[in-house]
Design an enzyme around this catalytic site. Structure first.
Site, PDB file in Angstrom:
ATOM      1  CD  GLN A 106      -3.489   2.705   6.772  1.00 21.19           C
ATOM      2  OE1 GLN A 106      -4.110   3.120   7.757  1.00 21.19           O
ATOM      3  NE2 GLN A 106      -4.091   2.481   5.617  1.00 21.19           N
ATOM      4  NE  ARG A 160      -0.313   1.721   3.546  1.00 21.20           N
ATOM      5  CZ  ARG A 160       0.807   2.443   3.670  1.00 21.20           C
ATOM      6  NH1 ARG A 160       1.981   1.884   3.895  1.00 21.20           N
ATOM      7  NH2 ARG A 160       0.766   3.746   3.551  1.00 21.20           N
ATOM      8  N   GLY A 161       0.227   2.421  -0.102  1.00 19.18           N
ATOM      9  CA  GLY A 161       0.991   3.651  -0.267  1.00 19.18           C
ATOM     10  C   GLY A 161       1.143   3.895  -1.760  1.00 19.18           C
ATOM     11  CB  ALA A 162       0.359   6.858  -3.838  1.00 18.17           C
ATOM     12  CG  ASP A 194      -3.050   8.037  -1.677  1.00 18.37           C
ATOM     13  OD1 ASP A 194      -2.979   8.571  -0.558  1.00 18.37           O
ATOM     14  OD2 ASP A 194      -2.718   6.867  -1.900  1.00 18.37           O
ATOM     15  NE  ARG A 234      -6.274   0.720  -1.842  1.00 22.47           N
ATOM     16  CZ  ARG A 234      -5.643   1.310  -0.821  1.00 22.47           C
ATOM     17  NH1 ARG A 234      -4.359   1.094  -0.603  1.00 22.47           N
ATOM     18  NH2 ARG A 234      -6.297   2.126  -0.014  1.00 22.47           N
ATOM     19  CG  ASN A 261      -2.292  11.607   2.265  1.00 16.46           C
ATOM     20  OD1 ASN A 261      -1.728  10.723   1.606  1.00 16.46           O
ATOM     21  ND2 ASN A 261      -1.995  11.839   3.529  1.00 16.46           N
ATOM     22  CE  LYS A 262      -5.277   5.764   4.281  1.00 17.29           C
ATOM     23  NZ  LYS A 262      -6.251   4.892   3.595  1.00 17.29           N
TER      24      LYS A 262
HETATM   25  O1  MRU Z   1      -4.740   3.219   2.066  1.00 15.93           O
HETATM   26  P1  MRU Z   1      -3.247   3.411   2.008  1.00 15.93           P
HETATM   27  O2  MRU Z   1      -2.542   2.892   3.212  1.00 15.93           O
HETATM   28  O3  MRU Z   1      -2.673   2.925   0.708  1.00 15.93           O
HETATM   29  O4  MRU Z   1      -3.104   4.996   2.025  1.00 15.93           O
HETATM   30  C1  MRU Z   1      -1.807   5.535   1.887  1.00 15.93           C
HETATM   31  C2  MRU Z   1      -1.768   7.002   2.042  1.00 15.93           C
HETATM   32  O5  MRU Z   1      -2.762   7.678   2.120  1.00 15.93           O
HETATM   33  C3  MRU Z   1      -0.422   7.597   2.005  1.00 15.93           C
HETATM   34  O6  MRU Z   1      -0.340   8.701   2.843  1.00 15.93           O
HETATM   35  C4  MRU Z   1      -0.165   8.038   0.549  1.00 15.93           C
HETATM   36  O7  MRU Z   1      -0.265   6.936  -0.293  1.00 15.93           O
HETATM   37  C5  MRU Z   1       1.127   8.670   0.379  1.00 15.93           C
HETATM   38  S1  MRU Z   1       2.374   7.482   0.637  1.00 15.93           S
HETATM   39  C6  MRU Z   1       3.829   7.921   0.075  1.00 15.93           C
END
Ligand code: MRU
Length: 347
Positions: free
Chosen positions: A196, A46-48, A237, A89, A247-248
């Protein structure tokens, strides 16, 4: 950093299973595209930026077992693989940008036969992997200038090594500051519902011996009101061409609070997280996830059975609340529509 979130190992994409952290460290070896799709969907990876690399490796997995030289059949499989990965996703645009890069390999080599295309796709995926390592360190190099000795930083979710190949975006700024010997501390929001921040960010920061304090998300306002936060760094993201940044979930709340309390709010994200095809954050698709992420905590039910649940995984912070966007090219400042265009005009 010694965390290798995703790596190509002997014909498989090896990922750290992030659903198990911080108490168990296990790898998943993705040997086919379906396993990779599931790993992305269930947030094992996970994470963009990491999702983008996973998608590129997923394409390689999808076509690598193709036998023969029938190009029509190969292209059918290739296109189906890209489309399938694109359904994993919806919000992180890195996934779609990286798939477009993989598609470009095929589109730009119309004369190439099947073996040459398979080789070229593998090389492209490896160059996407390497680029992530490089640009994260470049962002750290720019962002580090914002951290002064004694600063108390705040972050949300995980935008660290686990969200990229091995370094991070927002957290990469902390690693760069640590490498320069700066003295600072970090508040990590736990990041409900999937934690997270608590599970991943604290694990990473503590391994790097960075002074880390975990807070529940609903403590951020009182922390800011008592002047305990000097600067905020988050990942992204998807950033629209006007600078609105998804973002999250919870990030927008922090940006509003930061503006109210006069605290600088920085987004740290690579070029692969920009979506220049959309004008504003209103066009960003927001993933809604299953209700049990909210009705349960660590597998234990915490709400009455049958309660209605709203569970968006991301929110959009309007550009006007963002002090600056740290990219591999430098820090982009307002006015964002003009400055983002100028930065990426030739991309
Ligand atoms: O749902 P996730 O854990 O994939 O969400 C991730 C985030 O929102 C991160 O902050 C975002 O991807 C930036 S990560 C470099």
């Amino acid at each position: 950093m010694s965390v290798e979130t995703i790596k190509w190992v002997k014909g498989a994409a090896r990922i750290i299973d992030q659903t198990k952290l911080p108490h168990k460290f296990e790898y998943i070896y993705c040997r086919d595209v379906k396993t990779m799709w599931q790993a992305i969907k269930r947030l094992s990876v996970r994470g963009a930026p990491a999702i983008g690399v996973a998608a590129a490796f997923g394409v390689v997995l999808g076509v690598q077992k193709f036998k023969g030289r029938d190009k029509t059949r190969f292209l059918k499989l290739f296109n189906a693989t890209c489309e399938f990965l694109g359904t994993s996703r919806p919000t992180a645009v890195d996934l779609f940008n990286r798939l477009s890069e993989m598609r470009a390999v095929v589109d730009l080599n119309p004369q190439a036969g099947v073996p040459a295309l398979k080789k070229a796709l593998q090389l492209r995926a490896m160059s996407i992997f390497q680029a992530d390592r490089r640009v994260c360190r470049q962002m750290g190099g720019h962002g580090v200038k914002l951290i002064k000795n004694g600063m108390r930083c705040l972050t949300i979710c995980n935008a660290g090594a686990l969200a990229t190949v091995d370094y991070g975006t927002a957290q990469g700024v902390f690693y760069a500051a640590r490498a320069k010997g700066k003295k600072f501390s970090v508040y990590a929001c736990e990041t409900r519902p999937l934690l997270q921040g608590a599970r991943l960010t604290c694990w990473e920061l503590m391994a790097q011996k960075i002074d880390t304090t975990l807070i529940c998300d609903n403590m951020a306002a009182s922390l800011m009101a008592s002047s305990k936060v000097d600067i905020i760094f988050t990942g992204a993201d998807r950033i629209a061409s006007n600078g609105d940044a998804a973002n999250k979930i919870g990030t927008y709340m922090l940006a509003v609070l930061a503006r109210h309390h006069g605290i600088p709010f920085y987004v740290v994200a690579p070029g692969s997280s920009f979506d220049l095809k959309i004008k504003s954050g209103r066009q960003i698709p927001i993933e809604e996830r299953k209700s049990d992420e909210v009705t349960c905590f660590a597998g234990v039910s915490t709400a009455p059975r049958g309660v209605k649940v709203y569970n968006p995984a991301f929110d959009v912070t309007p550009a006007k609340l963002i002090t600056g966007i740290v990219t591999e090219y430098g820090i982009i400042r307002p006015p964002y529509a003009k400055n983002i265009h100028a930065r990426f005009a030739n991309r």
